[in-house]
Enzyme design. Structure first.
Site, PDB file in Angstrom:
ATOM      1  CE  LYS A 165      -7.177   1.312   4.031  1.00  0.00           C
ATOM      2  NZ  LYS A 165      -5.806   1.663   4.720  1.00  0.00           N
TER       3      LYS A 165
ATOM      4  CB  CYS B 110      -4.358  -1.621   4.659  1.00  0.00           C
ATOM      5  SG  CYS B 110      -3.510  -1.232   6.497  1.00  0.00           S
TER       6      CYS B 110
ATOM      7  CD  GLU C 167      -2.465   1.257   2.972  1.00  0.00           C
ATOM      8  OE1 GLU C 167      -3.259   1.798   2.916  1.00  0.00           O
ATOM      9  OE2 GLU C 167      -2.111   0.538   3.771  1.00  0.00           O
TER      10      GLU C 167
END
Length: 594
Positions: free
Chosen positions: A116, A149, A44
């Site tokens: 995300k 994440c 990321e």
């Protein structure tokens, strides 16, 4: 079926050194590709660093996707005929919004991108929530999903990937605050029957210590390769089945009951739970208290009387010696021969609960006297009799010849809080725990007769975490039920059977906060025994809940509008309130007979 080599890049970017970061990531990716890797992941935000103060700092680093950085990695993919996934800050040219994004590129260019969806605490400083959902990309090397994440904290995101047919989940992260490979990573691979390729960063940035631990995880929770700290490459060979179309028949998905999952689309924690639950005077939350919850682990036998004696002994000792107010016993621990709830053996346990002024959960094969159907059931018994009965919803293949499947989620309010009941594969399927959490359960009583791997150790990490985050060796680093408790912000009391050879076991009581150290839990090994933990379901006299078990942070942050693919149309659902009334009638009948 075909085997492919995959690689996870671990890398420490330098904040704001975009050109230098891209050069170093490209070097590591090229090395992995030259070694034969056909699917390569990088962390990321690996091109820029992560800890932006504000939108102004992020704006300087962001670029369109596709754009110059994408093209750099497309050239590598074209030269080595491979696929690459990497993280970067993206600028949407139409709206000007910034996203924490990941690109999937192959020999022919950009295949797709993921923005995300579930942001960590840092992202709202500069990034908008992702608006592309959770896609599965068809590639020549298999079906690939991408998560970033915090996305993976939520059971729904990886589940959407699995239901969409993903064979591989590429997870890019800047993971912190625990020893890695992180238990969440392992559980998402395990419960979805997918490989998980994990690229995490390491190092220190603006005072934040990142955990490293990049790895490749197999669907059975095996860590195929991993890195602890430092830049490097983890590699492994995985098996994919690109032509397959019947994804629902994957063992991890076969037992799903989508018709029962529609509550996943509801956000019952959007409003203050103190106001929401109990609205209109209906089913308000119990007050809660300090209490001790215990699980009893033993090896049931074919003799009902022997099992009853063992349960009675362990229940009495748990109450007398540990001060337990709730004791949970394993799946089918009382009997595998079906009995009605009016059977004297159930009456004996009711008397024991009354005498002890405590509650117990016991597993039994239940015969419904109304129609003769048999269920794999668990019964919550208290001083006033039967409080609830849960009929196992998710049956294993071999159980269908013995039992009918239940169709109602079950929970009851007792003085220590709202207690939900799950057992066997109900616990293994992530939808189940989530639905009980959405119904404000403080505790999940989980009974099992499980021989599958649910716990793994760790040799220790060289990454220097701050006290009290553990870094040393641990026999219980990953426990699937600890993850289940933390992701739903509940206490989970997991009682498993154990056999004469020590198979099964790993029973324990786990706390509602995955990242609370030292952990408030106790785990058993492979022998008969009792584990007991002091729990706290009280809440301060404040406007909003202060106790995580009542506040449920990870449940609050869900984004249900993305989760529609997880549920299905109506099935043969019996009304839960009707079932509860049936059980009360049975209890009254038993009392009259007694």
């Amino acid at each position: 079926m075909k085997d492919i080599q995959v690689a996870a890049i671990q890398f420490e970017p330098t904040l704001f050194d975009k050109a230098g970061n891209i050069d170093r990531v490209a070097e590591l990716v090229t090395r992995a590709a030259a070694g034969g890797a056909k699917l390569i992941t990088a962390p990321e935000m690996c091109t820029t660093g992560y800890c932006f103060f504000d939108q102004h700092e992020a704006e300087r680093m962001a670029e369109p996707l596709p754009g110059p950085t994408t093209e750099r990695f497309v050239q590598i993919a074209r030269e080595h005929h491979c696929h690459i996934v990497f993280g970067m800050p993206e600028r949407d040219e139409e709206t000007g919004l910034l996203y924490n994004a990941a690109a999937l590129v192959g020999p022919d260019g950009l295949i797709g991108k993921h923005r995300k969806t579930h942001g960590y605490i840092a992202e709202p400083k500069w990034a908008a929530p992702g608006n592309l959902g959770h896609q599965v990309f068809d590639t020549e090397i298999g079906r690939v999903a991408v998560l970033i994440c915090m996305d993976i904290h939520f059971v729904e995101t990886a589940r959407l990937a699995a239901v969409g047919g993903a064979e591989v989940i590429c997870h890019l992260s800047n993971w912190l605050a625990e020893r890695t490979p992180a238990p969440y990573w392992i559980s998402r691979a395990y419960e979805n029957g997918c490989y998980l390729i994990e690229s995490n960063r390491w190092g220190l940035e603006r005072g934040v210590q990142f955990s490293g631990g990049s790895c490749i995880i197999a669907p059975d929770a095996t860590i195929l390769d991993q890195i602890d700290s430092g830049d490097g490459i983890a590699t492994a060979t995985i098996t994919v089945d690109a032509p397959r179309t019947d994804w629902a028949d994957r063992p991890a998905l076969r037992a799903r009951r989508p018709e029962l999952y529609r509550q996943l689309q509801i956000n019952s924690y959007l409003w203050n739970p103190k106001d929401f639950f109990g609205l209109y005077g209906h089913r308000g939350l119990p007050e809660g208290k300090l209490a001790t919850v215990a699980v009893a682990q033993f090896a049931p036998v074919a003799d009902l009387d022997v099992n009853l004696a063992t349960i009675s002994r362990l229940f009495s000792s748990s109450v007398a010696e540990r001060g337990a107010e709730l004791v949970v016993f394993p799946e089918l621990s009382l009997t595998t021969r079906a009995v009605t709830l009016q059977d004297p053996v159930v009456g004996h346990l009711m008397q024991a609960a009354t005498a002890a002024s405590a509650w117990l959960v016991v597993g039994l094969a239940e015969c419904d006297p109304a129609d003769g159907r048999q269920y794999n059931s668990m019964v919550l018994i208290g001083p006033d009799g039967i409080e609830a009965v849960h009929r196992k919803i998710h049956l294993r293949d071999g159980e269908h010849a013995l039992f009918d499947a239940g169709s109602a989620w079950t929970y009851a309010d007792i003085p220590l809080g709202r207690v939900g009941l799950l057992h066997g594969d109900d616990l293994l399927l992530p939808e189940s725990g989530r639905i009980l959490a959405l119904n404000a359960c403080d505790v999940i009583a989980g009974s099992a007769d499980n021989r599958e791997r649910i716990m793994l150790g760790h040799n220790g990490s060289k990454v220097g975490q701050s006290y009290p985050i553990p870094t040393g060796p641990s026999l219980t680093h990953w426990h699937h039920m600890r993850v289940r408790a933390g992701e739903n912000n509940v206490y989970l009391a997991f009682a498993n059977t154990v056999d004469a050879d020590g198979g099964g076991g790993c029973s324990g009581v786990f706390g509602p906060d995955t990242f609370a150290f030292p952990r408030s839990e106790q785990v058993l090994a492979g022998q008969e025994g009792v584990a007991a933990v002091r729990i706290d379901t009280r809440d301060a006299a404040s406007v909003y809940p202060s106790n995580v078990v009542r506040r449920k942070d990870l449940v609050t942050m869900r984004l249900p509008h993305w989760y529609g693919a997880l549920s299905g149309p109506d099935g043969p659902v019996r009304d839960a309130d009707k079932l509860f009334e049936d059980w009360r009638v049975q209890e009254s009948s038993h009392a009259a007979i007694s």
